[in-house]
Design a protein around this motif. Structure first.
Motif, PDB file in Angstrom:
ATOM      1  N   LEU A   1     163.057 132.290  79.948  1.00  0.00           N
ATOM      2  CA  LEU A   1     164.324 131.870  78.858  1.00  0.00           C
ATOM      3  C   LEU A   1     165.368 131.166  79.788  1.00  0.00           C
ATOM      4  O   LEU A   1     165.389 131.617  80.261  1.00  0.00           O
ATOM      5  CB  LEU A   1     164.843 132.885  77.788  1.00  0.00           C
ATOM      6  N   LEU A   2     165.507 129.895  79.072  1.00  0.00           N
ATOM      7  CA  LEU A   2     166.629 128.953  79.338  1.00  0.00           C
ATOM      8  C   LEU A   2     167.731 128.829  78.705  1.00  0.00           C
ATOM      9  O   LEU A   2     167.648 128.898  77.392  1.00  0.00           O
ATOM     10  CB  LEU A   2     166.537 127.101  79.247  1.00  0.00           C
ATOM     11  N   ASP A   3     168.793 128.866  79.824  1.00  0.00           N
ATOM     12  CA  ASP A   3     170.330 129.186  79.182  1.00  0.00           C
ATOM     13  C   ASP A   3     170.891 127.956  79.123  1.00  0.00           C
ATOM     14  O   ASP A   3     171.886 127.816  80.571  1.00  0.00           O
ATOM     15  CB  ASP A   3     171.012 130.606  79.668  1.00  0.00           C
ATOM     16  N   SER A   4     171.143 127.063  78.474  1.00  0.00           N
ATOM     17  CA  SER A   4     171.132 125.461  78.722  1.00  0.00           C
ATOM     18  C   SER A   4     172.654 125.792  79.281  1.00  0.00           C
ATOM     19  O   SER A   4     173.322 125.173  80.304  1.00  0.00           O
ATOM     20  CB  SER A   4     171.227 124.503  77.579  1.00  0.00           C
ATOM     21  N   ALA A   5     173.537 126.407  78.620  1.00  0.00           N
ATOM     22  CA  ALA A   5     174.929 126.477  78.472  1.00  0.00           C
ATOM     23  C   ALA A   5     175.790 127.125  79.871  1.00  0.00           C
ATOM     24  O   ALA A   5     176.099 126.177  80.562  1.00  0.00           O
ATOM     25  CB  ALA A   5     175.546 127.502  77.151  1.00  0.00           C
ATOM     26  N   GLY A   6     174.700 127.559  80.325  1.00  0.00           N
ATOM     27  CA  GLY A   6     174.737 128.833  81.905  1.00  0.00           C
ATOM     28  C   GLY A   6     173.973 127.829  82.375  1.00  0.00           C
ATOM     29  O   GLY A   6     173.984 128.765  84.367  1.00  0.00           O
TER      30      GLY A   6
ATOM     31  N   THR B   1     170.944 128.613  84.167  1.00  0.00           N
ATOM     32  CA  THR B   1     170.627 129.798  84.095  1.00  0.00           C
ATOM     33  C   THR B   1     169.423 130.065  83.234  1.00  0.00           C
ATOM     34  O   THR B   1     168.627 129.904  82.655  1.00  0.00           O
ATOM     35  CB  THR B   1     171.335 131.149  84.034  1.00  0.00           C
ATOM     36  N   LEU B   2     167.992 130.518  83.753  1.00  0.00           N
ATOM     37  CA  LEU B   2     166.744 130.995  83.656  1.00  0.00           C
ATOM     38  C   LEU B   2     166.585 132.410  84.037  1.00  0.00           C
ATOM     39  O   LEU B   2     167.282 133.273  84.354  1.00  0.00           O
ATOM     40  CB  LEU B   2     165.545 130.243  84.337  1.00  0.00           C
ATOM     41  N   TYR B   3     166.271 133.526  82.514  1.00  0.00           N
ATOM     42  CA  TYR B   3     165.788 134.411  82.419  1.00  0.00           C
ATOM     43  C   TYR B   3     164.850 134.886  82.150  1.00  0.00           C
ATOM     44  O   TYR B   3     163.790 134.099  81.732  1.00  0.00           O
ATOM     45  CB  TYR B   3     166.813 135.058  81.729  1.00  0.00           C
ATOM     46  N   THR B   4     163.658 136.433  82.628  1.00  0.00           N
ATOM     47  CA  THR B   4     162.685 136.353  81.909  1.00  0.00           C
ATOM     48  C   THR B   4     162.434 137.886  81.305  1.00  0.00           C
ATOM     49  O   THR B   4     164.480 138.359  80.404  1.00  0.00           O
ATOM     50  CB  THR B   4     162.034 137.127  83.392  1.00  0.00           C
ATOM     51  N   LEU B   5     162.402 137.386  80.104  1.00  0.00           N
ATOM     52  CA  LEU B   5     161.971 138.925  78.858  1.00  0.00           C
ATOM     53  C   LEU B   5     160.691 138.768  78.663  1.00  0.00           C
ATOM     54  O   LEU B   5     159.813 138.563  78.839  1.00  0.00           O
ATOM     55  CB  LEU B   5     162.180 138.002  77.475  1.00  0.00           C
ATOM     56  N   PRO B   6     160.887 141.255  78.786  1.00  0.00           N
ATOM     57  CA  PRO B   6     159.321 141.279  78.469  1.00  0.00           C
ATOM     58  C   PRO B   6     158.459 141.133  77.090  1.00  0.00           C
ATOM     59  O   PRO B   6     158.844 141.198  76.415  1.00  0.00           O
ATOM     60  CB  PRO B   6     159.453 142.616  78.438  1.00  0.00           C
ATOM     61  N   LEU B   7     157.397 141.328  77.119  1.00  0.00           N
ATOM     62  CA  LEU B   7     156.711 141.318  75.704  1.00  0.00           C
ATOM     63  C   LEU B   7     156.350 142.466  75.373  1.00  0.00           C
ATOM     64  O   LEU B   7     155.691 143.440  76.682  1.00  0.00           O
ATOM     65  CB  LEU B   7     155.822 140.233  75.652  1.00  0.00           C
ATOM     66  N   PRO B   8     156.703 142.740  74.080  1.00  0.00           N
ATOM     67  CA  PRO B   8     157.608 142.132  73.389  1.00  0.00           C
ATOM     68  C   PRO B   8     158.422 142.652  73.260  1.00  0.00           C
ATOM     69  O   PRO B   8     159.469 143.392  73.446  1.00  0.00           O
ATOM     70  CB  PRO B   8     155.970 143.130  71.412  1.00  0.00           C
ATOM     71  N   VAL B   9     159.087 141.502  72.469  1.00  0.00           N
ATOM     72  CA  VAL B   9     160.748 141.648  72.669  1.00  0.00           C
ATOM     73  C   VAL B   9     161.159 142.263  72.008  1.00  0.00           C
ATOM     74  O   VAL B   9     161.143 143.059  70.552  1.00  0.00           O
ATOM     75  CB  VAL B   9     161.083 139.587  72.360  1.00  0.00           C
ATOM     76  N   SER B  10     162.040 143.162  72.594  1.00  0.00           N
ATOM     77  CA  SER B  10     162.567 143.992  72.262  1.00  0.00           C
ATOM     78  C   SER B  10     164.589 144.263  72.579  1.00  0.00           C
ATOM     79  O   SER B  10     164.954 144.138  73.087  1.00  0.00           O
ATOM     80  CB  SER B  10     162.197 145.516  71.996  1.00  0.00           C
ATOM     81  N   ALA B  11     164.876 144.963  71.657  1.00  0.00           N
ATOM     82  CA  ALA B  11     166.578 145.068  72.276  1.00  0.00           C
ATOM     83  C   ALA B  11     166.471 146.321  73.488  1.00  0.00           C
ATOM     84  O   ALA B  11     168.272 145.635  73.548  1.00  0.00           O
ATOM     85  CB  ALA B  11     167.302 145.682  70.438  1.00  0.00           C
ATOM     86  N   ASP B  12     165.480 147.094  73.534  1.00  0.00           N
ATOM     87  CA  ASP B  12     165.809 147.788  75.305  1.00  0.00           C
ATOM     88  C   ASP B  12     165.784 147.421  75.801  1.00  0.00           C
ATOM     89  O   ASP B  12     166.756 147.116  76.983  1.00  0.00           O
ATOM     90  CB  ASP B  12     165.140 149.142  74.704  1.00  0.00           C
ATOM     91  N   ALA B  13     165.127 145.710  76.151  1.00  0.00           N
ATOM     92  CA  ALA B  13     164.668 145.251  77.325  1.00  0.00           C
ATOM     93  C   ALA B  13     165.321 143.655  77.190  1.00  0.00           C
ATOM     94  O   ALA B  13     165.628 143.247  76.488  1.00  0.00           O
ATOM     95  CB  ALA B  13     163.166 145.043  77.645  1.00  0.00           C
TER      96      ALA B  13
END
Length: 253
Positions: A75-80, A82-94
């Motif tokens: 995930l690219l946060d252009s405003a910050g 910063t690069l992030y990673t998100l696990p699949l499947p995407v959920s509110a817990d992770a």
């Protein structure tokens, strides 16, 4: 002194048409979206759902791309910046996990374009600094193009001396193991050849398919040889093993 003229009253028949037209317009207002979509072909059967709310984390998602090896998302946060990673499947817990960027790693350039190669390296178009960053899966960041350039331009190789416009975007093309640069400001399409290990995912996949085919062919050939030997030599071995019994029986007779 002239007599004062009085203004004649407006007939009710002349005042009613505007009110009627206004009423018709109000009735047609809810139908405006339908009229606007009159030329569109609609397809049903899809559902939109929110799988992750990033507001509590303060993350601003600008772009999402899958990483083939890790099986997650970057995930690219252009405003910050910063690069992030998100696990699949995407959920509110992770929630998102920081990979790289921030604290001036991308020069606070607020990048808006990323690409991911077959080895999960992430390439960032640092437009503010006219350079291209490479972020390894570990988060280690290097500059592969535009490190020595100053300002904008359209100078080609070597990559560290290359210049770009202030508006360019990246895309990874596995078929040619290269990054393509859509240099909008210069109206050019640029290419950066990557290293073989950067495209290792695709190469290993193809190698695995080839190896499986070779193993299958060798197994079939080996089976044919075993069958041939069994058909031609098995009766001979049987006759040899039964020869002592036949001789013993003849001697008794």
């Amino acid at each position: 002194r002239l007599p004062r003229r009085s203004t004649p009253p407006v007939p009710s028949a002349m005042a009613s048409p505007p009110r009627v037209l206004l009423g018709h317009a109000l009735l047609l207002t809810p139908l405006l979206p339908l009229l606007a979509c009159a030329g569109l072909v609609l397809e049903d059967g899809y559902t939109v759902s929110t799988v992750s709310d990033l507001n509590p984390t303060g993350t601003h998602p600008y772009a999402l791309l899958p990483r083939p090896r890790a099986g997650d998302l970057v995930l690219l946060d252009s405003a910050g910046s910063t690069l992030y990673t998100l696990p699949l499947p995407v959920s509110a817990d992770a929630g998102p996990r920081r990979l790289a960027g921030g604290a001036g790693a991308f020069g606070h350039g607020h990048p808006r374009s990323i690409a991911v190669d077959g080895a999960d390296n992430v390439y960032v178009a640092d437009r503010a600094n006219g350079s291209i960053r490479k972020v390894a899966p570990s988060g280690y960041t290097t500059t592969i193009a535009g490190a020595y350039s100053v300002g904008t331009g359209h100078r080609d190789e070597p990559a560290q001396n290359a210049t770009f416009s202030a508006d360019f975007e990246l895309i990874y093309v596995p078929k040619i193991c290269a990054l393509l640069v859509a240099d909008r400001g210069n109206r050019l399409i640029r290419q950066i050849k990557l290293k073989p290990e950067d495209c290792a995912h695709e190469n290993q996949k193809g190698l695995g398919t080839t190896s499986a085919s070779i193993i299958a062919i060798l197994a079939a050939l080996f089976g044919s040889i075993i069958g041939f030997l069994a058909r031609h030599f098995y009766p001979f071995h049987v006759s040899v093993s039964l020869l002592p019994l036949l001789l013993k029986k003849r001697s008794i007779q």
